[in-house]
Each structure stands twice: as C-alpha cells, then as structure tokens.
Motif scaffolding. Structure first.
Motif, PDB file in Angstrom:
ATOM      1  N   SER A 189      -2.944   5.873   8.363  1.00 43.74           N
ATOM      2  CA  SER A 189      -3.525   5.883   9.714  1.00 43.74           C
ATOM      3  C   SER A 189      -4.045   4.493  10.087  1.00 43.74           C
ATOM      4  O   SER A 189      -3.345   3.512   9.889  1.00 43.74           O
ATOM      5  CB  SER A 189      -4.625   6.944   9.807  1.00 43.74           C
ATOM      6  OG  SER A 189      -4.090   8.223   9.503  1.00 43.74           O
ATOM      7  N   ALA A 190      -5.285   4.427  10.578  1.00 41.58           N
ATOM      8  CA  ALA A 190      -5.829   3.171  11.105  1.00 41.58           C
ATOM      9  C   ALA A 190      -5.982   2.099  10.036  1.00 41.58           C
ATOM     10  O   ALA A 190      -6.060   0.910  10.367  1.00 41.58           O
ATOM     11  CB  ALA A 190      -7.169   3.429  11.780  1.00 41.58           C
ATOM     12  N   ARG A 191      -6.017   2.481   8.762  1.00 39.32           N
ATOM     13  CA  ARG A 191      -6.155   1.482   7.695  1.00 39.32           C
ATOM     14  C   ARG A 191      -4.947   0.565   7.618  1.00 39.32           C
ATOM     15  O   ARG A 191      -5.008  -0.498   6.992  1.00 39.32           O
ATOM     16  CB  ARG A 191      -6.364   2.175   6.346  1.00 39.32           C
ATOM     17  CG  ARG A 191      -7.620   2.997   6.250  1.00 39.32           C
ATOM     18  CD  ARG A 191      -8.868   2.162   6.312  1.00 39.32           C
ATOM     19  NE  ARG A 191      -9.116   1.414   5.085  1.00 39.32           N
ATOM     20  CZ  ARG A 191     -10.199   0.663   4.885  1.00 39.32           C
ATOM     21  NH1 ARG A 191     -11.121   0.570   5.833  1.00 39.32           N
ATOM     22  NH2 ARG A 191     -10.371   0.004   3.763  1.00 39.32           N
ATOM     23  N   ALA A 192      -3.857   0.960   8.252  1.00 37.66           N
ATOM     24  CA  ALA A 192      -2.682   0.084   8.271  1.00 37.66           C
ATOM     25  C   ALA A 192      -3.021  -1.272   8.870  1.00 37.66           C
ATOM     26  O   ALA A 192      -2.437  -2.295   8.479  1.00 37.66           O
ATOM     27  CB  ALA A 192      -1.552   0.736   9.060  1.00 37.66           C
ATOM     28  N   GLU A 193      -3.961  -1.317   9.812  1.00 37.99           N
ATOM     29  CA  GLU A 193      -4.347  -2.586  10.439  1.00 37.99           C
ATOM     30  C   GLU A 193      -4.953  -3.538   9.417  1.00 37.99           C
ATOM     31  O   GLU A 193      -4.967  -4.745   9.630  1.00 37.99           O
ATOM     32  CB  GLU A 193      -5.330  -2.334  11.587  1.00 37.99           C
ATOM     33  CG  GLU A 193      -4.714  -1.600  12.764  1.00 37.99           C
ATOM     34  CD  GLU A 193      -3.637  -2.417  13.465  1.00 37.99           C
ATOM     35  OE1 GLU A 193      -3.762  -3.656  13.512  1.00 37.99           O
ATOM     36  OE2 GLU A 193      -2.668  -1.816  13.975  1.00 37.99           O
ATOM     37  N   ARG A 194      -5.468  -3.007   8.330  1.00 39.36           N
ATOM     38  CA  ARG A 194      -5.985  -3.856   7.253  1.00 39.36           C
ATOM     39  C   ARG A 194      -4.941  -4.089   6.170  1.00 39.36           C
ATOM     40  O   ARG A 194      -4.764  -5.202   5.680  1.00 39.36           O
ATOM     41  CB  ARG A 194      -7.225  -3.215   6.627  1.00 39.36           C
ATOM     42  CG  ARG A 194      -7.772  -3.991   5.424  1.00 39.36           C
ATOM     43  CD  ARG A 194      -9.072  -3.407   4.912  1.00 39.36           C
ATOM     44  NE  ARG A 194     -10.125  -3.514   5.921  1.00 39.36           N
ATOM     45  CZ  ARG A 194     -11.408  -3.226   5.675  1.00 39.36           C
ATOM     46  NH1 ARG A 194     -11.771  -2.813   4.474  1.00 39.36           N
ATOM     47  NH2 ARG A 194     -12.306  -3.334   6.615  1.00 39.36           N
ATOM     48  N   TYR A 195      -4.227  -3.036   5.793  1.00 38.32           N
ATOM     49  CA  TYR A 195      -3.325  -3.134   4.652  1.00 38.32           C
ATOM     50  C   TYR A 195      -2.111  -4.014   4.918  1.00 38.32           C
ATOM     51  O   TYR A 195      -1.651  -4.733   4.020  1.00 38.32           O
ATOM     52  CB  TYR A 195      -2.860  -1.742   4.232  1.00 38.32           C
ATOM     53  CG  TYR A 195      -3.945  -0.853   3.680  1.00 38.32           C
ATOM     54  CD1 TYR A 195      -5.111  -1.381   3.136  1.00 38.32           C
ATOM     55  CD2 TYR A 195      -3.803   0.534   3.701  1.00 38.32           C
ATOM     56  CE1 TYR A 195      -6.106  -0.567   2.642  1.00 38.32           C
ATOM     57  CE2 TYR A 195      -4.796   1.361   3.193  1.00 38.32           C
ATOM     58  CZ  TYR A 195      -5.952   0.807   2.673  1.00 38.32           C
ATOM     59  OH  TYR A 195      -6.930   1.624   2.166  1.00 38.32           O
ATOM     60  N   GLY A 228       1.742   5.817   9.008  1.00 35.98           N
ATOM     61  CA  GLY A 228       2.128   7.199   8.780  1.00 35.98           C
ATOM     62  C   GLY A 228       1.439   7.803   7.573  1.00 35.98           C
ATOM     63  O   GLY A 228       1.252   9.024   7.500  1.00 35.98           O
ATOM     64  N   ARG A 229       1.025   6.958   6.641  1.00 37.70           N
ATOM     65  CA  ARG A 229       0.334   7.449   5.444  1.00 37.70           C
ATOM     66  C   ARG A 229      -1.157   7.136   5.472  1.00 37.70           C
ATOM     67  O   ARG A 229      -1.969   7.936   5.004  1.00 37.70           O
ATOM     68  CB  ARG A 229       0.962   6.825   4.203  1.00 37.70           C
ATOM     69  CG  ARG A 229       0.327   7.290   2.912  1.00 37.70           C
ATOM     70  CD  ARG A 229       1.192   6.940   1.715  1.00 37.70           C
ATOM     71  NE  ARG A 229       0.628   7.435   0.480  1.00 37.70           N
ATOM     72  CZ  ARG A 229       1.217   7.351  -0.704  1.00 37.70           C
ATOM     73  NH1 ARG A 229       2.428   6.798  -0.801  1.00 37.70           N
ATOM     74  NH2 ARG A 229       0.639   7.820  -1.788  1.00 37.70           N
ATOM     75  N   ALA A 284       0.841  -1.191   0.000  1.00 37.99           N
ATOM     76  CA  ALA A 284       0.000   0.000   0.000  1.00 37.99           C
ATOM     77  C   ALA A 284       0.881   1.247   0.000  1.00 37.99           C
ATOM     78  O   ALA A 284       1.665   1.474   0.928  1.00 37.99           O
ATOM     79  CB  ALA A 284      -0.911   0.008   1.225  1.00 37.99           C
ATOM     80  N   GLY A 285       0.773   2.030  -1.059  1.00 36.61           N
ATOM     81  CA  GLY A 285       1.552   3.253  -1.147  1.00 36.61           C
ATOM     82  C   GLY A 285       3.045   3.037  -1.146  1.00 36.61           C
ATOM     83  O   GLY A 285       3.810   3.970  -0.873  1.00 36.61           O
TER      84      GLY A 285
END
Length: 208
Positions: free
Chosen positions: A146-152, A143-144, A71-72
């Motif tokens: 936010s909370a979506r990191a827990e999914r990505y 850092g890019r 992701a990103g």
C-alpha cells in the motif's frame, strides 16, 4: 506517451554474459568510488555496459532474485539504457530484461541530447557514453505494501544505484547519480510508459 519511430527498428545484439568473478576486491572498489561528471571522448564496451546493467538489476540466483534487494521481491524498477557511444550498439533507448539478460529496443526516438534540458540543464551529461535510467512502476509494490511503496521504491533505487557505482569503479568507469530533474518533463523526454515514473539517471563513461 511513448510515440513510436517511423525509422527502421533498432536491433539489440546479444549481451555478453555477466562476470561473477574478476580481479580486484570490494574494498578497492569502495576506495575508488566517487562521483564523475567529466568524461573522456571514448566509447564504452558492450561487455562493460552489460556488466553495469547486471549489477543494477541482474539475476544472481536460480529462483530469479536479483543483485539488488526489493521489498517482498515485488521488483518495481524498470531499467533502461540510453546508448550514445557503446561499441556494437546503435544509439538509442533500450529496456533491460533481467530474466533473460538482454536488451529490447523501445522503438522510441530518444537521444542523449534530449536529457540535459529537463535535468536542470546539466550539460555535462552529454559527454557520457551511455545513461542508465531508473524508472519505477509503483503499483507493483503498492499492491502488497500500500502506501509504504512511497518509501520502499526509492530505497530500492538507492540499492541498485550503489551497485552501479561500485561496478563502475571496478571497471575503471565513472558515473554520478542524477535526481535533479522535472519528473513530468523527464518522463516525456524519455517517452516512458504512463504507469512508470523516472527516479534517477546514471551517466556512465571513462573518466577524463
């Protein structure tokens, strides 16, 4: 965490360059892909281990992008090799560095026998020639996103693990993704840095 060994530091030899073409097809690898938990008492070659590491997180473009999507392009994953029986490689824990396609000894005293206990006592893993360890530093993606990191971040582990499954099948090796373990106990057993979380193990070897 990451206590350092008082022993002579391990030396990591140069890894063979990844192969970009080989006999066989993606279709044949897909047909051959299966979960393997019973390994022959054989060593893995350094070339095969290098190819598995590259398949998981290696660089495949001049701009540094990797074989597995991220992701990103935040690349939160850290890939480790826990070597037990790899030709030309001293047993122990190494960190794979994608940019230079090499291994760096972690300086920790981690051995394969340390792993089954925190992983619901899955003793079959002790028969592997090596274990690929996926850990992640979630802050890179958070850092890019936010909370979506827990999914990505877990998605990214899945992408990388499937690459390993298919590469192992193409090489005539076997593996299984292991996610059943106590997170804190496994992090301690692997002596991971405090900012990294263990997400999965892939024991690899020759199928019996």
């Amino acid at each position: 965490r990451a206590a350092r060994s008082q022993e002579t530091p391990m030396r990591a030899p140069n890894l063979p360059a990844p192969r970009s073409a080989a006999a066989g097809s993606l279709e044949s690898a897909l047909w051959s892909r299966r979960s393997v938990r019973d390994f022959a008492d054989r060593s893995a070659s350094l070339a095969d281990v290098a190819q598995l590491l590259w398949a998981a997180q290696g660089v495949n473009r001049p701009d540094g992008r990797r074989t597995a999507p991220s992701a990103g392009a935040t690349y939160p994953l850290e890939l480790y090799l826990l070597a037990a029986r790899v030709e030309g490689l001293e047993p122990g824990m190494y960190r794979y560095r994608p940019a230079t396609h090499d291994l760096l000894a972690t300086g920790t005293r981690v051995r394969l026998a340390d792993i089954p206990g925190p992983a619901a006592r899955q003793t079959w893993m002790a028969g592997a020639a090596a274990v690929l360890v996926f850990a992640a530093e979630y802050a890179r993606t958070a850092g890019r996103y936010s909370a979506r990191a827990e999914r990505y971040v877990p998605m990214e582990v899945g992408h990388a693990a499937q690459n390993v499954y298919l590469q192992a099948a193409a090489l005539g090796l076997g593996t299984t993704f292991v996610g059943a373990f106590n997170d804190s106990s496994m992090a301690s057993a692997l002596q991971l840095p405090a900012d990294q979380r263990p997400l999965g193990l892939m024991p690899v070897g020759h199928p019996r």
